[in-house]
Write a protein that holds these residues in place. Structure first.
Motif, short mmCIF file in Angstrom:
data_model
loop_
_atom_site.label_atom_id
_atom_site.label_comp_id
_atom_site.label_asym_id
_atom_site.label_seq_id
_atom_site.Cartn_x
_atom_site.Cartn_y
_atom_site.Cartn_z
N ARG A 1 10.00 27.71 20.15
CA ARG A 1 10.64 26.48 19.68
C ARG A 1 11.37 25.78 20.82
NH1 ARG A 1 11.73 29.65 15.15
NH2 ARG A 1 13.83 30.13 15.89
N SER A 2 12.03 26.55 21.67
CA SER A 2 12.76 25.94 22.78
C SER A 2 11.81 25.33 23.80
CB SER A 2 13.70 26.95 23.45
OG SER A 2 12.96 27.93 24.17
N LEU A 3 10.68 25.98 24.04
CA LEU A 3 9.68 25.40 24.95
C LEU A 3 9.12 24.10 24.40
CD1 LEU A 3 7.62 28.51 26.14
CD2 LEU A 3 9.25 27.18 27.46
N LYS A 4 8.83 24.09 23.10
CA LYS A 4 8.30 22.87 22.48
C LYS A 4 9.33 21.75 22.51
CE LYS A 4 5.03 25.21 19.46
NZ LYS A 4 4.67 25.59 18.08
N ALA A 5 10.60 22.10 22.31
CA ALA A 5 11.66 21.08 22.36
C ALA A 5 11.79 20.51 23.77
CB ALA A 5 12.99 21.70 21.91
N GLU A 6 11.70 21.37 24.78
CA GLU A 6 11.75 20.89 26.18
C GLU A 6 10.58 19.95 26.47
OE1 GLU A 6 12.09 23.87 29.26
OE2 GLU A 6 13.51 25.02 28.05
N ARG A 7 9.40 20.32 26.00
CA ARG A 7 8.22 19.48 26.22
C ARG A 7 8.37 18.15 25.52
NH1 ARG A 7 2.81 21.81 24.05
NH2 ARG A 7 3.76 21.11 22.14
N SER A 8 8.89 18.15 24.30
CA SER A 8 9.09 16.90 23.57
C SER A 8 10.11 16.02 24.26
CB SER A 8 9.55 17.19 22.14
OG SER A 8 8.53 17.84 21.41
N ALA A 9 11.14 16.63 24.82
CA ALA A 9 12.20 15.87 25.50
C ALA A 9 11.66 15.20 26.77
CB ALA A 9 13.36 16.78 25.85
N ARG A 10 10.68 15.82 27.40
CA ARG A 10 10.08 15.25 28.62
C ARG A 10 9.08 14.14 28.30
NH1 ARG A 10 8.04 20.45 31.40
NH2 ARG A 10 9.59 21.72 30.46
N GLY A 11 8.61 14.12 27.07
CA GLY A 11 7.68 13.05 26.68
C GLY A 11 6.32 13.47 26.69
#
Length: 86
Positions: free
Chosen positions: A76-86
């Motif tokens: 979940r944290s990896l997906k959130a980081e990826r979403s934050a980067r665009g």
């Protein structure tokens, strides 16, 4: 040069002959030499990858004790980081 006898499947022999007939290679020997060069390159890459893995392992061992991680939370944290980067 040394002469070797090599056994090929009918499909391999046909592809080899096709490469010569099409003009991609001048001879069967040239096809085999090219194939061996590619094999040598692949083996070199494998050796480099193994060296890198060994180094990463040693670096990891030297970095100290590991910690337990909840796999679902980590993803979940990896997906959130990826979403934050665009």
């Amino acid at each position: 040069m040394r002469t070797l006898t090599v056994s090929l499947t009918p499909q391999q022999a046909a592809r080899l002959q096709s490469a010569v007939d099409s003009g991609s290679y001048a001879s069967n020997s040239e096809v085999v030499r090219d194939a061996l060069r590619l094999w040598e390159q692949r083996e070199d890459v494998r050796a480099l990858e193994l060296d890198r893995l060994k180094q990463a392992y040693h670096d990891g061992k030297k970095s100290g004790e590991g910690e337990d991680v909840d796999p679902a939370a980590f993803l979940r944290s990896l997906k959130a980081e990826r979403s934050a980067r665009g």
